[in-house]
Design a protein around this motif. Sequence first.
Motif, PDB file in Angstrom:
ATOM      1  N   GLU A 118      10.196  39.878  68.146  1.00 31.98           N
ATOM      2  CA  GLU A 118      11.537  39.851  67.648  1.00 31.98           C
ATOM      3  C   GLU A 118      12.253  38.232  68.023  1.00 31.98           C
ATOM      4  OE1 GLU A 118      15.921  41.918  67.056  1.00 31.98           O
ATOM      5  OE2 GLU A 118      14.006  43.051  68.150  1.00 31.98           O
ATOM      6  N   ALA A 119      12.088  37.918  69.235  1.00 35.58           N
ATOM      7  CA  ALA A 119      12.805  36.595  69.879  1.00 35.58           C
ATOM      8  C   ALA A 119      11.911  35.409  68.797  1.00 35.58           C
ATOM      9  CB  ALA A 119      12.486  36.596  71.267  1.00 35.58           C
ATOM     10  N   SER A 120      10.477  35.709  68.822  1.00 36.88           N
ATOM     11  CA  SER A 120       9.665  34.372  68.362  1.00 36.88           C
ATOM     12  C   SER A 120       9.426  34.398  66.794  1.00 36.88           C
ATOM     13  CB  SER A 120       8.163  34.776  69.001  1.00 36.88           C
ATOM     14  OG  SER A 120       8.415  34.979  70.475  1.00 36.88           O
ATOM     15  N   LEU A 137      18.188  43.644  61.728  1.00 37.01           N
ATOM     16  CA  LEU A 137      17.464  42.455  61.803  1.00 37.01           C
ATOM     17  C   LEU A 137      18.439  41.252  61.186  1.00 37.01           C
ATOM     18  CD1 LEU A 137      13.829  43.542  60.518  1.00 37.01           C
ATOM     19  CD2 LEU A 137      14.779  42.752  62.765  1.00 37.01           C
ATOM     20  N   THR A 138      19.388  41.881  60.656  1.00 37.51           N
ATOM     21  CA  THR A 138      20.480  40.821  59.839  1.00 37.51           C
ATOM     22  C   THR A 138      21.792  40.814  60.580  1.00 37.51           C
ATOM     23  OG1 THR A 138      21.106  42.529  58.170  1.00 37.51           O
ATOM     24  CG2 THR A 138      19.345  41.267  57.658  1.00 37.51           C
ATOM     25  N   GLU A 144      20.218  34.048  65.082  1.00 39.44           N
ATOM     26  CA  GLU A 144      19.270  34.805  65.345  1.00 39.44           C
ATOM     27  C   GLU A 144      18.923  35.901  64.201  1.00 39.44           C
ATOM     28  OE1 GLU A 144      17.482  34.826  68.169  1.00 39.44           O
ATOM     29  OE2 GLU A 144      18.371  33.094  68.552  1.00 39.44           O
ATOM     30  N   SER A 145      19.841  36.053  63.123  1.00 41.50           N
ATOM     31  CA  SER A 145      19.396  37.193  62.107  1.00 41.50           C
ATOM     32  C   SER A 145      18.384  36.298  61.329  1.00 41.50           C
ATOM     33  CB  SER A 145      20.821  37.192  61.115  1.00 41.50           C
ATOM     34  OG  SER A 145      21.714  37.772  62.136  1.00 41.50           O
ATOM     35  N   TYR A 150      14.118  42.551  53.085  1.00 44.56           N
ATOM     36  CA  TYR A 150      14.217  43.574  51.822  1.00 44.56           C
ATOM     37  C   TYR A 150      14.164  44.904  52.523  1.00 44.56           C
ATOM     38  CZ  TYR A 150      13.150  39.208  49.769  1.00 44.56           C
ATOM     39  OH  TYR A 150      13.323  37.844  49.267  1.00 44.56           O
ATOM     40  N   ASP A 151      15.002  45.723  51.941  1.00 44.30           N
ATOM     41  CA  ASP A 151      14.869  47.329  52.411  1.00 44.30           C
ATOM     42  C   ASP A 151      14.694  48.164  51.464  1.00 44.30           C
ATOM     43  OD1 ASP A 151      17.695  46.515  51.458  1.00 44.30           O
ATOM     44  OD2 ASP A 151      17.992  48.708  51.910  1.00 44.30           O
TER      45      ASP A 151
END
Length: 346
Positions: A118-120, A137-138, A144-145, A150-151
């Motif tokens: 998630e960080a990378s 995630l958004t 950072e978002s 797409y969901d």
Amino acid sequence: MTKNLVLDPSHAEAPTRDHQHYPSSLPEAKETKLHPTNAGGENASLYFVGTATTILEWEGVRIMTDPNFLHAGDHVHLGPGVTGTRQTNPALGLHELPRIDAVLLSHYHADHFDEKVEASLRRSLPIITTPHAKDHLTSKGEDESFSQVYDLDFFQSMYVDIRKSGTTHEASSKRVPAVKVTGMPGKHVPQGMLSKANDLLGAVPPTNGWMLELGYKEGDGSSTDSFKNGYRIYISGDTLLVDELKEIPERYKGQNIDLMLIHLGGTTIPSPKLPLLMVTMDAKQGIELVRLINPDLTIPIHYDDYDVFLSPLDDFKKEMERAGLSQKVVYLDRKDQYKFAVQQGR
């Protein structure tokens, strides 16, 4: 309105934010496997990284599922008071990845999208996931978002079109390679009081399976009506054998499912020593899903990477042998790949 994502693999981008130089390809597979009875014409591959992480390569694009690149001894948080310890190493490190064009994320859980991942990962990397995961995630702030998330809910679909820069108009006007992605049902927690309690506590996140249809759109690719499937892959995701899965063979009646990636392991929480709740299929549920979906071939994944798994892969092998289905399964170890043939359309 159908969502649409366009990938151009000729516009290479680093998979992670601090990547300057990265490999042009995946490491050479330890072993390459083919269909036991129907090999020939292979033009696509599936590379097994470990746990639920695979990398699909076709028509120049790479789509990665559930990225988890922790190593043996690393810990993940799986819910209130529940942790898991990784027992294995992935086939390659996160920073050894070649170009990745998109991610399929079944759910927002640390053993499928770990903190280092998630960080990378680069923030512009397209991610197809659940509505729950998209919210997370958004909503991390401007820097950072993730910007292309797409969901898809159950049985919602979108198209991923593959368009390479430099393709002539004449060539591109004939057919456009595309992947139709459809969310499939999945449930970590069975119906009842436990499910209601989980809804309140949010202990285990909502999860999706996926149906991937690799094929081609005729013409310039603008019309979804022209899409012709050439290979169909069902990915179970982390789910139990719940009633909602019965809708899958009904919806795809008369449409062959070429490959099923089945998440096994019989994940138990808080631990196999205190197995109060199973949240992914064990071998017995797995063989029932094989019978329900009836794919041409099954590949088990997510079966031995964490210490929360109660049902070893050998149990599933025995169930498949008892059922007389040994010729309809391929077993991959980490760093193995499976090659298969996507037809022009059928």
